[in-house]
Scaffold this active site. Structure first.
Site, PDB file in Angstrom:
ATOM      1  N   ASP A   1       1.625  -1.379   7.560  1.00 50.32           N
ATOM      2  CA  ASP A   1       0.885  -3.040   8.439  1.00 50.32           C
ATOM      3  C   ASP A   1      -0.464  -2.365   8.681  1.00 50.32           C
ATOM      4  OD1 ASP A   1       0.283  -5.685  10.086  1.00 50.32           O
ATOM      5  OD2 ASP A   1       2.619  -5.795   9.104  1.00 50.32           O
TER       6      ASP A   1
ATOM      7  N   HIS B   1      -2.485  -1.842   6.477  1.00 51.52           N
ATOM      8  CA  HIS B   1      -3.481  -3.171   6.665  1.00 51.52           C
ATOM      9  C   HIS B   1      -4.937  -2.973   6.751  1.00 51.52           C
ATOM     10  CE1 HIS B   1       0.716  -5.714   5.648  1.00 51.52           C
ATOM     11  NE2 HIS B   1       0.264  -4.653   4.867  1.00 51.52           N
TER      12      HIS B   1
END
Length: 438
Positions: free
Chosen positions: A245, A268
């Site tokens: 993430d 991310h």
């Protein structure tokens, strides 16, 4: 006496005094039954050291050492500048534990040179926990060493023989969480394979993170690297982050944050948000992100907010960013939603005074995506010295996209960005500033 002088008399008196002091020390030692020794006051100020092995910890990776860590911590708290030692060469199985600093002295050190592993039996986690290793209400606290915190999170990420349903409703379980503390340092350690978030700071003032390694597979869900919430005066540097993430996520209530010389990927990217879920007010300001390398990430530098929220993001600078095979290097999304069905709303978190400077490298989907609110457009965006080139990776390439985004471009800009608008200024956002005043 011939030849006797004042200098000789002074010397004799000095010798007599030294002999008297020595005799006093010897007599005192004899009466107390202890050996006399010189006390180094500077060493005293370093504080006492408490090794978890002395409190019954086995360090074999199988025996539950939670109680031994609790007992050692209880004594560490009693002395200022003391140290809890997790020694090299041992693997300690520790269940969910809270190290409270409410009754602790200042300047405590958690010296991590060994390995701490999480339990894989779901019964050890209980049904309502959101943390594994938690430190609260500490002043001048330091976690340092060459050791490892291993969350063994694979059982959380995939269906397995273990029944983790009873704890999986906790959507943001944190491996290492520091709450309500000031002047905190984390350095040298490795955190890997967290069930969800790796390192979290909540309601802290004064945070320094450097030379830390955080890693989990790129497909591990919700495994943010470093998560900041309601935290101010933060410096993060010379750290390697690989996760499933956001490498670093900056949430509401954060201000005065500097991030530099960080490697991110997979993951991310570096994100502000998501902000304003369920109509809440979100305020973020004075964020500097510079000298960053991102490789094989979903986004590069991103701001994401929910519809229906209130508040303001302002004073953000992204500079000297090197991207390699990043899907979308520059992104603002004021329509963020991770649900299958999302409600439309005119209210939004305002975004203003955002600088993008010297961002270079390759993208695999789209170089820039600025999706701003109809009612609260993005204002005072500044883009300069941008050079982003496509790197085919099986995806369909898209041109730069802007919606309700206002600002200025300063050459060179590659590729051409012709969707950024001129004419609106954030000077009209005074009431938003007031709502987010500290």
């Amino acid at each position: 006496m011939k030849g006797f002088s004042f200098k000789n008399e002074t010397f004799i008196v000095l010798i007599a005094c030294l002999l008297w002091l020595s005799a006093s020390a010897i007599c005192n030692a004899a009466t107390t039954g202890k050996h006399w020794r010189y006390t180094n006051k500077s060493k005293q100020r370093e504080g006492l050291k408490f090794d978890v092995l002395d409190y019954g910890a086995k360090g074999d990776g199988r025996s539950d050492d939670t109680k031994a860590f609790q007992a050692a911590w209880a004594n560490v708290c009693k002395a200022e500048a003391s140290t809890l030692i997790v020694p090299y060469g041992y693997k300690f199985l520790v269940g969910p534990i809270s190290f409270s600093g409410s009754n602790c002295h200042k300047s405590i050190t958690f010296q991590l040179d060994g390995t701490i592993v999480a339990p894989i039996d779901p019964k050890a986690w209980g049904a309502s926990l959101d943390q594994w290793l938690e430190f609260t209400n500490l002043v001048g606290f330091t976690i340092k060493g060459k050791g490892t915190i291993d969350g063994r999170g694979s059982n959380w990420w995939t269906d397995s023989i273990y029944d983790f349903k009873q704890v999986k409703h906790t959507t943001h379980l944190k491996a290492l969480m520091i709450i309500g503390s000031s002047k905190t340092t984390v350095t040298g350690i490795t955190i890997r394979n967290s069930p969800l978030f790796h390192l979290t700071f909540d309601s802290c003032d004064g945070v320094l993170v450097h030379d830390v390694s955080i890693s989990s597979p790129g497909d591990s869900p919700n495994t943010d690297g470093i998560h900041l919430r309601t935290t101010k005066n933060v410096v993060i540097h010379h750290t390697n982050l690989a996760c499933g993430d956001d490498c670093i996520s900056i949430q509401t209530g954060c201000t005065n944050v500097i991030i530099h010389d960080v490697n991110c990927g997979p993951g991310h990217g570096i994100s502000i948000g998501s902000l304003g879920i369920d109509g809440t007010t979100a305020c973020v300001s004075n964020i500097t992100v510079r000298d960053i390398k991102l490789h094989d990430t979903m986004t590069g530098v991103r701001i994401k907010t929910w519809q229906g929220a209130k508040g303001l993001v302002r004073g953000v600078s992204f500079s000297n960013i090197q991207v390699s095979q990043v899907e979308v290097p520059i992104m603002i999304n004021q329509y963020y939603c991770d649900h299958s069905i999302c409600k439309n709303s005119s209210s939004a978190v305002s975004i203003a005074d955002i600088v993008y400077e010297n961002i270079r490298g390759t993208y695999t989907v789209q170089p820039l995506h600025l999706s701003c609110s109809d009612s609260k457009p993005c204002m005072d965006l500044s883009l300069s010295d941008i050079e982003l080139n496509p790197k085919p990776n099986g995806h369909q390439m898209s041109k730069p996209f802007c919606w309700q985004a206002f600002g200025e471009l300063n050459a060179p800009i590659v590729p051409e960005i012709d969707c950024l608008q001129e004419g609106r200024s954030s000077k009209r956002l005074g009431h938003h500033y007031a709502n987010c005043a500290a």
